[in-house]
Enzyme design. Structure first.
Site, PDB file in Angstrom:
ATOM      1  N   CYS A   4     -14.230 -30.882 -11.361  1.00  0.00           N
ATOM      2  CA  CYS A   4     -14.401 -30.029 -10.183  1.00  0.00           C
ATOM      3  C   CYS A   4     -15.798 -30.213  -9.585  1.00  0.00           C
ATOM      4  CB  CYS A   4     -14.123 -28.575 -10.507  1.00  0.00           C
ATOM      5  SG  CYS A   4     -15.128 -27.942 -11.835  1.00  0.00           S
ATOM      6  N   ALA A  53     -16.399 -27.491 -27.011  1.00  0.00           N
ATOM      7  CA  ALA A  53     -15.326 -28.491 -26.976  1.00  0.00           C
ATOM      8  C   ALA A  53     -15.837 -29.899 -27.313  1.00  0.00           C
ATOM      9  CB  ALA A  53     -14.663 -28.489 -25.610  1.00  0.00           C
TER      10      ALA A  53
END
Ligand code: SAH
Length: 412
Positions: free
Chosen positions: A355, A295
């Site tokens: 996270c 990504a």
């Protein structure tokens, strides 16, 4: 932490004595005491239920002991615990009851979240009719406790199968015998779940975490309310956000691109898309594609090629696995958010998540603010969110809160 009835306080159980700092931690209502704060322990076996004493020998409560972890004890009660399996069963029932009015629009959610449900070392997730159990400490792994966990889940829930997900690294750290992941009860280890009206395949013995990112479930629905136009889900895994953008009635997307570096995750995303296809319904006109890519590279290339989007989701794997990684992680988040912001059209939506427990909510806001500054964009915070309500955050136990999810609108 609830008290348990000290009916017949027996004094034969092993005990540990704490330093004043250890006592202060418990007074601050944190259940963990590190080994360096244990001043005395005598013949305490691995995984024992221990009486916890202050420096003068005064009884403070009961804890679960680990002989190998740096976290030497995890408090389980401020009273005595004559029967640990019975207490574990009672707490599991309480955790299930706690969620009864809390969880909506899903048959997949966390049933037991370790410390946040006063069951340190135990995680239980429900995926429709399949239950996934993770046992993370010596005390929870003891045979009578394991039996109580399984029996209670069987008694309380309509299950077709209970699977255990084993994290080999954690068993090693806890000096527990290695064991494979597998089916412990019933026949079924895979099923189909429904979150917010969208269906997903679930295989209890495959995939990351316990198979899905249940903590993002409410964020999918929240993001769908704002998603529009051309959407990019940059770390899409099995399509959590992407499929909501393609299929949820609230989302107004014309096309959705899901990107992930894991081919098996994308194959599952594609299967999930097929699972939701309604053969006789008119197509909703939303295009959906999956791209296997790094990504970071893809965002850089697309940005260089002047590609533009109306909605971008960033939900990478944790950058900061330890405190030492923090600076590098903040740099990584800034870079990623900057690239995405440059590609968003005015009025665009950025859904950005972290996270990493070591990146605080304040750090994360600051990093995104810095990225906005470098991108010369004004951002409005539409929603500042965390994990779904079935992953409760226990105040005074920061480790129970780790997920940040910001939904931002780009004004120019
Ligand atoms: N948003 C997803 C969860 C994402 S988890 C959901 O709600 O289900 C993070 C994902 O990032 C994983 O699927 C992992 O395979 C992927 N990933 C990790 N590094 C990556 C990279 N460099 N490029 C693309 N994907 C990556």
């Amino acid at each position: 932490m609830p008290k348990t009835h000290a009916a017949s306080a027996r004094h034969t159980e092993p005990s540990v004595k704490l330093s004043t700092r250890g006592v202060a931690r418990l007074q601050a209502r944190h259940p963990w005491v590190y080994r360096s704060d244990i001043t005395e322990e005598k013949d305490v076996p691995p995984g024992a239920v221990v009486r916890v004493l202050d420096p003068r020998g005064k009884f403070l409560g009961t804890a679960l002991y680990s002989s190998s972890s740096q976290i030497a004890i995890r408090m389980i009660s401020h009273g005595s615990v004559p029967d640990l399996p019975a207490l574990v069963a009672e707490r599991i029932r309480a955790a299930i009851a706690y969620r009864t009015n809390l969880v909506a629009n899903t048959d997949a959610y966390r049933l037991v979240f370790s410390e946040a449900d006063f069951l340190p070392g135990l995680i239980v997730d429900r995926y429709n009719d399949v239950i996934s159990v993770q046992i993370l400490t010596q005390a929870m792994d003891a045979a009578p406790v394991r039996e109580a966990i399984l029996q209670t889940l069987c008694d309380e829930l309509q299950t077709a199968g209970i699977v255990e997900r084993v994290d080999a690294r954690i068993r090693d750290l806890e000096q527990l015998q290695p064991r494979p992941s597998g089916l412990l009860r019933g026949e079924k280890s895979s099923t189909v779940i429904n979150m917010n009206g969208i269906r997903f395949h679930y295989d209890g013995l495959e995939g990351q975490k316990t198979g899905a990112f249940l903590d993002q479930r409410e964020n999918y629905a929240a993001a769908a309310q704002h998603a529009h136009g051309e959407a990019l889900d940059a770390f899409c895994y099995q399509g959590g956000f992407a499929l909501h953008f393609a299929l949820h009635p609230a989302a107004k997307c014309s096309s959705v691109t899901g990107v992930d570096s894991s081919r098996p995750a994308l194959e599952m995303a594609e299967k999930n898309a097929t699972l939701n296809a309604k053969p006789n319904a008119t197509p909703n006109g939303r295009e959906l594609e999956w791209i296997e890519a790094n990504a970071f590279d893809l965002l850089r290339d697309y940005s260089a090629a002047n590609r533009r989007y109306d909605t971008i989701v960033l939900d990478p794997s944790a950058f900061a696995k330890t405190k030492r990684d923090l600076e590098k992680a903040l740099g990584g988040y800034k870079e990623l958010n900057l690239r995405a912001l440059k590609m968003l059209r005015p009025g665009g939506i950025l859904v950005t998540c972290s996270c990493s427990f070591h990146v605080s909510a304040t750090d994360f806001l600051k990093v995104v603010a810095d990225a906005a500054q470098d991108a010369h964009k004004d951002l409005r915070v539409l929603e500042n969110r965390g994990a779904a309500r079935d992953h409760p955050m226990l105040l005074n136990v920061p480790e129970t809160s780790y997920l940040k999810c910001l939904i931002l609108s780009v004004s120019n």
